[in-house]
Each structure stands twice: as structure tokens, then as C-alpha cells.
Design an enzyme around this catalytic site. Structure first.
Site, PDB file in Angstrom:
ATOM      1  N   HIS A 122       6.847  42.906  47.677  1.00 30.06           N
ATOM      2  CA  HIS A 122       7.586  43.493  48.797  1.00 30.06           C
ATOM      3  C   HIS A 122       6.703  44.378  49.673  1.00 30.06           C
ATOM      4  O   HIS A 122       7.208  45.118  50.511  1.00 30.06           O
ATOM      5  CB  HIS A 122       8.774  44.318  48.293  1.00 30.06           C
ATOM      6  N   ILE A 129       6.572  47.939  54.079  1.00 34.74           N
ATOM      7  CA  ILE A 129       7.331  47.792  52.841  1.00 34.74           C
ATOM      8  C   ILE A 129       8.703  47.200  53.160  1.00 34.74           C
ATOM      9  O   ILE A 129       9.381  47.652  54.079  1.00 34.74           O
ATOM     10  CB  ILE A 129       7.554  49.168  52.165  1.00 34.74           C
ATOM     11  N   CYS A 130       9.081  46.200  52.387  1.00 36.51           N
ATOM     12  CA  CYS A 130      10.394  45.596  52.577  1.00 36.51           C
ATOM     13  C   CYS A 130      11.346  46.217  51.563  1.00 36.51           C
ATOM     14  O   CYS A 130      11.384  45.830  50.405  1.00 36.51           O
ATOM     15  CB  CYS A 130      10.278  44.091  52.359  1.00 36.51           C
ATOM     16  N   LEU A 131      12.079  47.235  52.014  1.00 34.51           N
ATOM     17  CA  LEU A 131      12.955  47.976  51.104  1.00 34.51           C
ATOM     18  C   LEU A 131      14.194  48.378  51.912  1.00 34.51           C
ATOM     19  O   LEU A 131      14.069  49.047  52.936  1.00 34.51           O
ATOM     20  CB  LEU A 131      12.197  49.214  50.593  1.00 34.51           C
ATOM     21  N   HIS A 186      14.197  40.345  50.269  1.00 32.81           N
ATOM     22  CA  HIS A 186      13.914  39.406  49.189  1.00 32.81           C
ATOM     23  C   HIS A 186      14.852  39.706  48.042  1.00 32.81           C
ATOM     24  O   HIS A 186      15.402  40.782  47.954  1.00 32.81           O
ATOM     25  CB  HIS A 186      12.473  39.552  48.721  1.00 32.81           C
TER      26      HIS A 186
END
Lengths: 190, 257
Positions: A122, A129-131, A186
Site C-alpha cells: 500500500h 500511502i493508500c490508506l 486495495h
């Protein structure tokens, strides 16, 4: 969707705190030497409160670079340590938090910076950052501390070090500000 | 990210901004009959509006930003309180003690404090028995000013969201039945209750009414079967103090005759 809510249930291995937390005796000074506490507005007050709390009771493995904050209250550098017993044991990372005057209604812009960007499904190699709590699931009741905990927990639960599948394309074409990205979160199995 | 997609995003943001700039957070009171022009030619809606006109006189609109239920509730209930001293003082006590309960549930104290402080400040400013002896009219305009000032209004919305989240987590076993899919109550709260701009559903309304012990009547103006708007009281059995109208996707305030 990457869900990282049950922080308390995640086993965070013990790790040493890097620097003894120091009390800030004087309020942070701006570049020209004027105390930032004077005439500050609501978002600054809130950031001050958060800063004090983070210095006094930092979560394990998390330290604020107070020097960076003293220069500019709206940009914090935060060091975060890879926990023992995880894939990132022994590694040190640095996060950059940027705040605007709509904080805490606007989420902070958070990216990994420096030479060591964690290799994680991620985390893009440019530090983005994919959060979900950094964009659509952000709430004004969250804080720098809760973001740090979520990121630490995200790293700790990783089972295989690899970049997101679309890393190359994303890094080439994305906006500098990760908040401008409409993330497709994701799945949370990683 | 391709440029077309980025363009689409920009467009979305622009539309959102336009909506914000053109609507006040809470409007002045308007004659309810103005709804008819909005639904001109739509027989189902017009018939239902006729029915509502028998019971209600005015409507007060809220900004359609996803916070409309919370903002409408806050405005309408505070408006009730400025003319009901006993209820005001009871609510004030409840609001005062709510912070510790939320902290016990695990909300971070210092973020909580921020919102609680402002929430209490708003309540204090609207005290109907304050030594300043404000006229009801003055309190009314103070309320209107406060609820249209983002710095107060949004803080009130956040605090109410936290109260809902707290109530859902406190009675998780009961509320779990309302949640579809594999969400836990905690996840639901983090994703659908605590963030700003997330729209409210029945579950939010029930939790807020129960937590604050406030009766809310909602008139549903939708395409549903009957020829009159559906009326629903939350929680059942409590006399309504707050009246709202629901049009698909949006809540406004109603004023009974």
C-alpha cells in the site's frame, strides 16, 4: 478497503523509544523568533495540543522531529521504527505530515519521505500511502497519533514486501499531493 | 492516473464547491408552499405536499453537504431549547457529562475535548435564563448566526457524530442488527458515522434520538406507495420536539402549524 481499526488487537511488539521524550519548555518558535502560540487560531491550537501529547506520550516507535515543527507548525516530520518481529524490523522510516488551516476538518497530507520508503503493497515508491483514513474515512476526531498508529499497524501486518501492482504507472503520472488521488482501496488481506 | 480521470475529479470538486458557496449552512424560514414550485408537474409529490401543508407552515433548508441531518437536528432542537428552560437545563447536564462517557469508550481525550468545548460554548450562548436576559428573538438570531458560522456549526456536527458513534458502540449488540454486510459496529462508526459529510441513515437517527432522549418526527417525501407523506417518529412513543422533512437524499427542518 484497507481497514485498520482494531489497532488495540494488533500485537505490536515492544520496541525501544528512540529518544527520551523531552518536555518542550518554551513554545515552538517561528523562524523570525516570535512564539507561535501568540495569536494562534483554532487549527494551530489543536496542532499544539497534539504536539504536546505526542511528545509526552508517544506511541511505541514513534518520535516527532521537534526541530522540523519548530520551523513550521504546518509541516511535521515524524520518525517511525519498524517493529521487532515484523518484516520491517530494524528499519527506520520518516513520515511527512502537512496540515492546512482547515485541519482537523481536512485530513493531513501524509507521505513517507527520505531514503527509506517501506516496500509495502500500500506504499508507492514515491512515498504515497493508500490508506482510507487519510482521505475518505478521515474524521476530525482522529489525530496525528491515530494516523501513526494506523500506519505502524499497516506495516506490522504485512506478510510480503512488495510494491503496489500499479506502482510504476502511478508514480509516473500522479499528482504531487496524494490527497488529489481518488484511491481505490486495495483489499485488506495484506 | 489518466488525465480524463483527473478532469472528472476536478469537475466533481468544482460542483461540490459550487453547492457550498451558493447555499447557506442553514437558511431563513420559508413558507412550505414553496416546495410546490420545486415539484411542479409531479403529481405524486404535489399530492403529498398538499397533505403536509395541512400540518406544517414553514421549512428551513440546510446545506446538502452530507451533514444535513445533523445540522437540521442541532438547529431544530436548540431552537426548541431556547424557549424551554427546563428542557434546556436538563440537556445541558446531559451534554456536560457526555464527554466522559465518550472518553470511557476509547475516544482520544484531546480531540474529544476540542469538540465538546465548542459544543458546550454553543449551548451556553443560548441559555434562556442567562443573566443577560436575552429576548427569545435575540437568542433566535444568535442561534442562526452560530449555526451558519462554520467554526461553530461544523464543531457541533462533529460532536453529534461522536455521540452517535458512542451510542452505537455502547449498544453494539442491538445496532449490529441494522448493519448490512460484514461490518462490525466499530468499522461502521469509523467509516459511516465519524467522518464529516457522510450521510445519515435510520440507524444514525435512532442512535442520536436515544442518546439525547429527543423525539424526532420525520416526514418522508418520496415516491413510496401511499398518497400522503410517511410519518415516522424516533424513538417511538416520545413526543416529537424536532420536525424534519426527508426528500430523497436530504433533510430539512419543518415547522408545525
Amino acid at each position: 478497503m484497507l481497514k485498520l481499526f482494531k489497532k488495540t488487537k494488533d500485537k505490536i511488539p515492544k520496541s525501544e523509544i528512540i529518544i527520551e521524550p523531552k518536555e518542550l519548555k518554551t513554545p515552538p518558535l517561528s523562524k523570525c523568533g516570535k512564539p507561535l502560540l501568540l495569536d494562534n487560531t483554532r487549527w494551530e491550537r489543536r496542532l499544539h495540543k497534539e504536539l504536546m501529547s505526542l511528545i509526552k506520550e508517544p506511541p511505541p516507535g514513534v518520535t516527532v522531529d521537534t526541530e522540523s515543527v519548530q520551523q513550521n507548525l504546518s509541516e511535521w516530520k515524524i520518525n517511525i521504527k519498524g517493529f521487532e518481529g515484523t518484516l520491517y524490523e530494524g528499519e527506520d522510516f520518516q513520515l511527512l505530515f502537512k496540515f492546512n488551516n482547515k485541519y482537523p476538518f481536512d485530513s493531513p497530507e501524509v507521505t513517507f519521505i527520505g531514503n527509506n520508503i517501506p516496500v509495502h503493497p500500500h506504499v508507492y515508491s514515491n512515498g504515497h500511502i493508500c490508506l482510507s483514513i487519510l482521505t475518505e474515512d478521515w474524521s476530525p476526531a482522529l489525530s496525528v497519533q491515530s494516523v501513526c498508529l494506523s500506519i505502524a499497524s499497516m506495516l506490522s501486518s504485512c506478510r510480503e514486501k512488495k510494491r503496489p501492482p500499479d506502482n510504476t504507472l502511478y508514480v509516473k503520472t500522479c499528482n504531487k499531493n496524494p490527497k488529489k488521488t481518488k484511491w481505490w482501496y486495495h483489499d485488506d488481506s495484506v | 492516473m489518466d488525465s480524463k480521470y483527473e478532469e472528472f475529479l476536478k469537475q466533481q470538486q468544482n460542483i461540490a464547491r459550487e453547492v457550498c458557496d451558493s447555499t447557506p449552512l442553514v437558511s431563513e424560514r420559508q413558507a412550505l408552499i414553496c416546495l410546490k414550485t420545486e415539484y411542479m408537474g409531479d403529481e405524486v409529490f404535489i399530492a403529498k405536499i398538499e397533505g403536509l401543508l395541512k400540518k406544517y407552515k414553514y421549512i428551513r433548508r440546510t446545506r446538502p453537504d452530507g451533514n444535513c441531518f445533523f445540522r437540521a437536528f442541532a438547529y431544530s432542537y436548540l431552537e426548541y431549547l431556547i424557549t424551554n428552560q427546563a428542557a434546556y437545563h436538563e440537556f445541558r447536564k446531559l451534554a456536560e457529562s457526555s464527554k466522559d462517557r465518550l472518553a470511557e469508550l476509547g475516544f482520544q481525550r484531546f480531540t474529544l475535548e476540542d469538540f465538546h468545548e465548542t459544543f458546550m460554548d454553543v449551548i451556553t450562548r443560548l441559555n434562556p435564563t442567562s443573566p443577560g436576559e436575552k429576548e427569545p428573538g435575540q437568542l433566535q438570531s444568535e442561534l442562526h448566526r452560530i449555526m451558519n458560522e462554520q467554526g461553530y456549526s461544523d464543531y457541533v456536527v462533529v460532536y453529534l457524530r461522536l455521540i452517535v458513534s458512542g451510542k452505537l458502540q455502547e449498544d453494539a449488540e442491538f445496532y449490529q442488527n441494522f448493519i448490512e454486510g460484514n461490518y462490525t459496529i466499530e468499522e461502521f462508526c469509523h467509516q459511516e458515522v465519524e467522518p464529516m459529510y457522510k450521510e445519515s441513515d435510520h440507524i444514525h437517527i435512532i442512535a442520536l434520538c436515544k442518546a439525547l432522549r429527543v423525539g424526532v418526527r420525520v416526514e418522508y417525501l418520496d415516491r413510496g406507495g401511499s398518497s400522503t407523506a410517511n410519518t415516522h417518529d424516533f424513538p417511538e412513543g416520545l413526543d416529537p420536539m424536532v420536525y424534519l422533512i426527508y426528500k430523497p437524499g436530504h433533510y430539512d427542518i419543518l415547522y408545525p402549524k
